[in-house]
Design an enzyme around this catalytic site. Sequence first.
Site, PDB file in Angstrom:
ATOM      1  N   LEU A  73       0.816  -1.047   0.169  1.00  0.00           N
ATOM      2  CA  LEU A  73      -0.175  -0.035   0.079  1.00  0.00           C
ATOM      3  C   LEU A  73       0.938   1.204   0.205  1.00  0.00           C
ATOM      4  O   LEU A  73       2.045   1.103   0.326  1.00  0.00           O
ATOM      5  CB  LEU A  73      -0.897  -0.010   1.064  1.00  0.00           C
ATOM      6  CG  LEU A  73      -1.856  -0.731   1.380  1.00  0.00           C
ATOM      7  CD1 LEU A  73      -2.810  -0.808   2.561  1.00  0.00           C
ATOM      8  CD2 LEU A  73      -2.864  -0.996   0.241  1.00  0.00           C
ATOM      9  N   ASP A  74       0.696   2.227  -0.672  1.00  0.00           N
ATOM     10  CA  ASP A  74       1.395   3.508  -0.517  1.00  0.00           C
ATOM     11  C   ASP A  74       1.283   3.881   0.821  1.00  0.00           C
ATOM     12  O   ASP A  74       0.361   3.692   1.757  1.00  0.00           O
ATOM     13  CB  ASP A  74       0.707   4.516  -1.430  1.00  0.00           C
ATOM     14  CG  ASP A  74       0.451   4.178  -2.841  1.00  0.00           C
ATOM     15  OD1 ASP A  74       1.188   3.571  -3.418  1.00  0.00           O
ATOM     16  OD2 ASP A  74       0.019   5.172  -3.728  1.00  0.00           O
ATOM     17  N   ARG A  75       2.453   4.743   1.124  1.00  0.00           N
ATOM     18  CA  ARG A  75       2.686   5.103   2.334  1.00  0.00           C
ATOM     19  C   ARG A  75       1.613   6.207   2.786  1.00  0.00           C
ATOM     20  O   ARG A  75       1.012   7.032   2.064  1.00  0.00           O
ATOM     21  CB  ARG A  75       3.900   5.942   2.339  1.00  0.00           C
ATOM     22  CG  ARG A  75       4.085   7.115   3.692  1.00  0.00           C
ATOM     23  CD  ARG A  75       5.538   7.461   3.491  1.00  0.00           C
ATOM     24  NE  ARG A  75       6.572   6.399   3.175  1.00  0.00           N
ATOM     25  CZ  ARG A  75       7.790   6.721   3.349  1.00  0.00           C
ATOM     26  NH1 ARG A  75       8.170   7.931   4.022  1.00  0.00           N
ATOM     27  NH2 ARG A  75       8.632   6.015   3.026  1.00  0.00           N
TER      28      ARG A  75
END
Length: 177
Positions: A4-6
């Site tokens: 997942l993106d930060r």
Amino acid sequence: VHRLDRGTSGVMVAAKSDAAHAALAAQFKDHSIERVYLALVRGTPGADAGDVDRAIGRHPRDRKRMSVQTRSGRAAATHWRVLERFSRAAVALLEVRPASGRTHQIRVHLASIGLPIVADPVYGRGGDALGLERPALHAAVLGFTHPTSGARLRFEAPLPADLQAAIDTMRRREGVS
């Protein structure tokens, strides 16, 4: 198995064996994984739903960013629909279903159609009046076939407190409870 993106909250899957990892990775590759995200975006779409079907690659001038303005992008498609509009804040709550899995895909695609994720410092305007300190993106549902049993599994993660508080604030401003 995936990332997942930060700053993105929500559900993820992790494999406990190499065989499980390979089987789950194959499902991600063939796009048989069910993925549903919730996103607060700046702007209120005129349509109730839409698709973004644009290749994504490295940004032509900023190698840390991805872009639809690229010479050598990979095919990507994202489906979205409006769940709720907050006209006073010029924000909408979207259900987003990526059909592919490119880096930063949801953030890039929504920003490319003028609907950047609230509080996204890379593809949006960053800071935010709703008290969010991270992009308003949540992986709400993840469904896949169990690598050993073959059973179809579906996991849901409720909205985290910060996103729920932002939505509640906008509902109060709109006079909706």
